[in-house]
Design a protein around this motif. Structure first.
Motif, PDB file in Angstrom:
ATOM      1  N   VAL A   3       0.873  -1.283  -0.050  1.00 41.47           N
ATOM      2  CA  VAL A   3       0.121   0.131  -0.045  1.00 41.47           C
ATOM      3  C   VAL A   3       0.752   1.220   0.082  1.00 41.47           C
ATOM      4  O   VAL A   3       0.511   2.116  -0.831  1.00 41.47           O
ATOM      5  CB  VAL A   3      -1.095   0.042   1.205  1.00 41.47           C
ATOM      6  N   ARG A  29      -1.045  -4.378   2.657  1.00 45.72           N
ATOM      7  CA  ARG A  29      -2.518  -4.292   2.769  1.00 45.72           C
ATOM      8  C   ARG A  29      -2.741  -4.825   4.149  1.00 45.72           C
ATOM      9  O   ARG A  29      -2.525  -5.890   4.304  1.00 45.72           O
ATOM     10  CB  ARG A  29      -3.491  -4.577   1.612  1.00 45.72           C
ATOM     11  N   ASP A 149      -7.346   4.294   1.743  1.00 46.47           N
ATOM     12  CA  ASP A 149      -6.791   2.888   1.866  1.00 46.47           C
ATOM     13  C   ASP A 149      -5.785   2.644   2.804  1.00 46.47           C
ATOM     14  O   ASP A 149      -4.827   1.684   2.954  1.00 46.47           O
ATOM     15  CB  ASP A 149      -6.089   2.668   0.340  1.00 46.47           C
ATOM     16  N   THR A 181      -5.424  -0.659   6.833  1.00 46.13           N
ATOM     17  CA  THR A 181      -3.938  -0.600   6.809  1.00 46.13           C
ATOM     18  C   THR A 181      -3.465   0.668   7.689  1.00 46.13           C
ATOM     19  O   THR A 181      -3.941   1.908   7.281  1.00 46.13           O
ATOM     20  CB  THR A 181      -3.499  -0.368   5.467  1.00 46.13           C
TER      21      THR A 181
END
Length: 254
Positions: A3, A29, A149, A181
């Motif tokens: 990520v 992630r 995210d 995350t």
């Protein structure tokens, strides 16, 4: 899936003073990565460099590379700076309004995340009535409704008393349970050590160590990071790091 990937991040003043020295880290992630270090070790500088938040600082020069998701949620060290409206519900809606989310969908998203964080009771309050911990939850809620995210929390537990600390810890545990995350910076890792996947130890702007909590525990102790009471006792007794407890015993709570 990676990520976040930061490589050789360096921040120096225009006078040549190095504040952050070739720091590299990555987050997969669903991971929780803790950047631990004493106050003044450049933890906040790192989070701002990762987020591209130093571009407006004319006295700083940044080099290195960062690959990050488009949507990153932040909880800043001083969460009051994130609140822009008088009432909590309107403040939480701010980012969604900027994204043009329809009103009905916006309300559903706010209610959903407030329920997840057990923050429904805050929604109809004024922001100036909130405690420091409640302010942190509201600021975090305002970031989470965009469903980022990656969530970056900069020193989220300082300087909270135990009830407010528990509010923030419960929110972190909820996010971990949802598979979020997380990148967290802290100098007091007593309540985070056992639930962290990996630790990056930052000392004077440099990476001093990295690895699992057990692999980094000696370095954390040497640089003066606050550790759980049971961990300190075990280390004092010379237990191998693989056998050292990573949680705070109940008597160590304020």
């Amino acid at each position: 899936m990676t990520v976040l990937a930061a490589t050789d991040l360096t921040v120096r003043t225009t006078d040549g003073v190095v504040l952050l020295d070739e720091v590299s880290l990555s987050i997969e992630r669903g991971e929780t990565v803790l950047v631990a270090g004493q106050s003044g070790s450049a933890k906040t500088m790192l989070t701002k460099a990762i987020g591209g938040l130093l571009a407006s600082r004319s006295n700083l020069e940044t080099s290195g590379s960062v690959t990050r998701p488009e949507d990153v949620g932040y909880l800043f060290q001083n969460p009051t700076t994130q609140l822009v409206r008088r009432t909590v519900r309107h403040d939480v809606a701010f980012a969604l309004e900027n994204q043009g989310v329809p009103r009905a969908a916006m309300e559903r998203r706010i209610e959903q995340w407030a329920d997840r964080l057990d923050a429904e009771r805050f929604l109809d309050r004024n922001v100036d009535e909130l405690s420091r911990g409640e302010t942190a939850i509201v600021a975090l809620l305002g970031s989470l409704v965009t469903e980022p995210d990656l969530v970056v929390l900069d020193e989220p537990l300082a300087p909270l008393d135990y009830p407010n600390r528990r509010l923030v810890l419960d929110a972190i545990e909820t996010l971990q349970g949802l598979g979020s995350t997380l990148l967290i910076t802290e100098h007091d890792v007593r309540d985070l050590l056992a639930s962290t996947d990996r630790i990056v130890v930052l000392d004077d702007g440099r990476v001093a160590d990295r690895g699992t909590p057990a692999e980094t525990i000696d370095r954390l102790r040497r640089i003066g990071v606050n550790l759980p009471f049971a961990t300190e006792v075990a280390l004092e007794r010379g237990l191998p790091t693989s056998s050292v407890p990573l949680t705070t015993v109940p008597e160590d709570n304020p």
